[in-house]
Design a protein around this motif. Structure first.
Motif, short mmCIF file in Angstrom:
data_model
loop_
_atom_site.label_atom_id
_atom_site.label_comp_id
_atom_site.label_asym_id
_atom_site.label_seq_id
_atom_site.Cartn_x
_atom_site.Cartn_y
_atom_site.Cartn_z
N ALA A 263 7.50 -34.75 -24.05
CA ALA A 263 8.46 -33.94 -25.13
C ALA A 263 7.93 -34.57 -26.72
O ALA A 263 8.04 -35.05 -26.78
N ASN A 276 6.10 -26.48 -29.24
CA ASN A 276 6.29 -25.47 -29.08
C ASN A 276 4.49 -23.95 -28.20
O ASN A 276 4.21 -23.33 -26.95
N PRO A 281 7.44 -29.52 -23.97
CA PRO A 281 8.25 -29.21 -24.10
C PRO A 281 9.42 -29.69 -25.41
O PRO A 281 8.94 -30.78 -25.76
N LEU A 283 12.34 -30.25 -28.46
CA LEU A 283 13.79 -30.35 -28.55
C LEU A 283 13.98 -30.41 -29.99
O LEU A 283 13.69 -30.80 -31.34
N GLN A 298 10.05 -20.49 -27.22
CA GLN A 298 10.35 -20.88 -25.48
C GLN A 298 10.97 -22.01 -25.34
O GLN A 298 10.57 -22.54 -24.05
N TRP A 299 11.68 -22.51 -26.27
CA TRP A 299 12.47 -23.39 -25.99
C TRP A 299 13.65 -23.76 -26.42
O TRP A 299 14.16 -24.76 -26.55
N ARG A 300 14.21 -22.31 -26.58
CA ARG A 300 15.39 -22.23 -27.64
C ARG A 300 16.47 -22.43 -27.20
O ARG A 300 17.37 -23.16 -27.21
N PHE A 302 17.10 -25.38 -25.01
CA PHE A 302 17.87 -26.62 -25.66
C PHE A 302 17.74 -26.49 -26.79
O PHE A 302 17.85 -28.65 -26.61
N ARG A 345 20.57 -33.47 -24.18
CA ARG A 345 19.73 -32.11 -24.61
C ARG A 345 18.58 -32.99 -23.74
O ARG A 345 17.49 -31.92 -23.02
N LEU A 349 16.55 -31.47 -20.82
CA LEU A 349 14.83 -30.70 -20.38
C LEU A 349 13.99 -31.83 -19.67
O LEU A 349 13.50 -31.23 -19.10
N HIS A 352 15.36 -30.41 -16.31
CA HIS A 352 13.73 -28.70 -16.53
C HIS A 352 12.33 -28.94 -15.82
O HIS A 352 12.00 -28.29 -15.66
N THR A 353 12.20 -29.83 -17.22
CA THR A 353 10.10 -29.98 -17.04
C THR A 353 9.81 -31.45 -15.97
O THR A 353 8.26 -31.36 -15.80
#
Length: 362
Positions: A263, A276, A281, A283, A298-300, A302, A345, A349, A352-353
């Motif tokens: 990330a 992005n 991912p 943050l 695409q990661w709004r 988070f 967060r 993240l 989620h991934t």
């Protein structure tokens, strides 16, 4: 009579000089144009640093303008393109310098932003303006140019070029173990105020190391502020938990580092949008700018969003009272972001991934 926008353009010019994050956000528009008109030539007039990041982008001819060269550089660019005529010029840079540069380009028709989004009187330099799109994200504002030409397939696609030597550069820095990329500083310019605290970053690095076994790789440019920030962060961290690569990578090497990372964490600056663009991912840490306009697209969900708090605290207003895109230019705004928020967060993240794993094969 105002010329019409072309129904089947053969040569499209894009004028967007800066910045790194905006250049990344523009690439899906180019891909949409290429899907609609695969035989069309696309010439992108771009800044020097942005070109070093995006060099090799498939199907795009780059013409590089170094803004430090001033009017002499403009004249050189006009001579370089003196025999070239474009079917349409997509004027995507909101700066008077870029509008003056556009005057020396030959185009049948010029398309720019609508008056609400145009700054520095950009609409005076174009014959057609985009339809209004209130409260649009930067990426959507760029995609509006393709839509205005009749493009309907606006799905997101990047496919950035990262050469093998960039991945080699990244591996020499990070090794093969999983890691985070943290780019702690934004561009060094007057009244930017987007940088978070060294103590906050050190807390996040500690958490990632202890809870997940993730080393953090610090990236950034070679400015004294960025280098000093990297040194300060490293001094607060356990040995082995952080690698300080601030100022020590090429832009392609940084992109490769981000591409291989678990990330990426950064304030509103280029590397969070680079993440992005390569589906890493991301943050984003936001207090001085509105993430609904400029978060990693695409990661709004988070982002750490302290912008409403900053607006209340330092402007004594609500977000709804502000013009879209207005910044909170206060040096203490980013202090509103707390380490616990960022860690929470990051946990969300990573959870989620988790199924995606890492990308160590690259």
């Amino acid at each position: 009579m105002k010329p019409s926008l072309p129904a089947n353009p053969h040569h499209i010019a894009i004028l967007r000089l800066s910045a790194l994050g905006d250049a990344c956000n523009l690439v899906p528009t180019i891909r949409a144009l290429q899907r609609r008109w695969p035989q069309a030539r696309i010439t992108w007039i771009i800044g020097k640093g942005e070109h070093s990041l995006l060099a090799g982008l498939s199907g795009v001819e780059f013409v590089v303008y170094d803004k430090s060269t001033g009017i002499a550089g403009m004249r050189a660019l006009w001579r370089e393109l003196g025999d070239t005529r474009f079917d349409v010029l997509l004027h995507m840079q909101l700066a008077l310098r870029a509008s003056v540069l556009s005057l020396g380009l030959k185009a049948d028709v010029r398309l720019g932003f609508d008056k609400a989004r145009a700054k520095d009187a950009q609409h005076w330099f174009t014959q057609h303006q985009l339809p209004a799109h209130p409260n649009a994200h930067v990426l959507e504002s760029f995609m509006d140019f393709a839509r205005a030409l009749g493009v309907e397939d606006d799905r997101l696609e990047w496919n950035l070029t990262i050469p093998p030597e960039a991945y080699h550069e990244a591996r020499l820095i990070s090794g093969e173990a999983p890691y985070l990329v943290i780019n702690p500083c934004s561009n060094v310019r007057l009244r930017n105020f987007r940088n978070w605290t060294v103590e906050g970053y050190a807390s996040v690095i500690e958490h990632a190391w202890v809870q997940h076994g993730l080393t953090s790789v610090l990236t950034g440019g070679p400015s004294p502020l960025e280098r000093d920030t990297g040194v300060q962060i490293q001094a607060l961290c356990q040995p082995g938990s952080v690698i300080n690569a601030v100022g020590d990578t090429s832009l392609k090497g940084m992109l490769a580092l981000i591409d291989r990372a678990r990330a990426a964490i950064a304030p509103d600056t280029g590397p969070v949008h680079m993440a992005n663009a390569v589906a890493t991912p991301a943050l984003g840490l936001f207090a001085t700018s509105n993430p609904h306009r400029s978060a990693p697209y695409q990661w709004r969900e988070f982002v750490v969003d302290a912008y409403p708090r900053a607006v209340r605290t330092y402007l004594d207003k609500s977000v709804d009272d502000l013009a879209w895109g207005q910044r909170v230019r206060h040096p203490d705004a980013m202090l509103l972001i707390k380490a616990d928020e960022v860690i929470a967060r990051l946990e969300a993240l990573l959870a989620h991934t988790a199924a995606e794993g890492t990308s160590d094969e690259r």
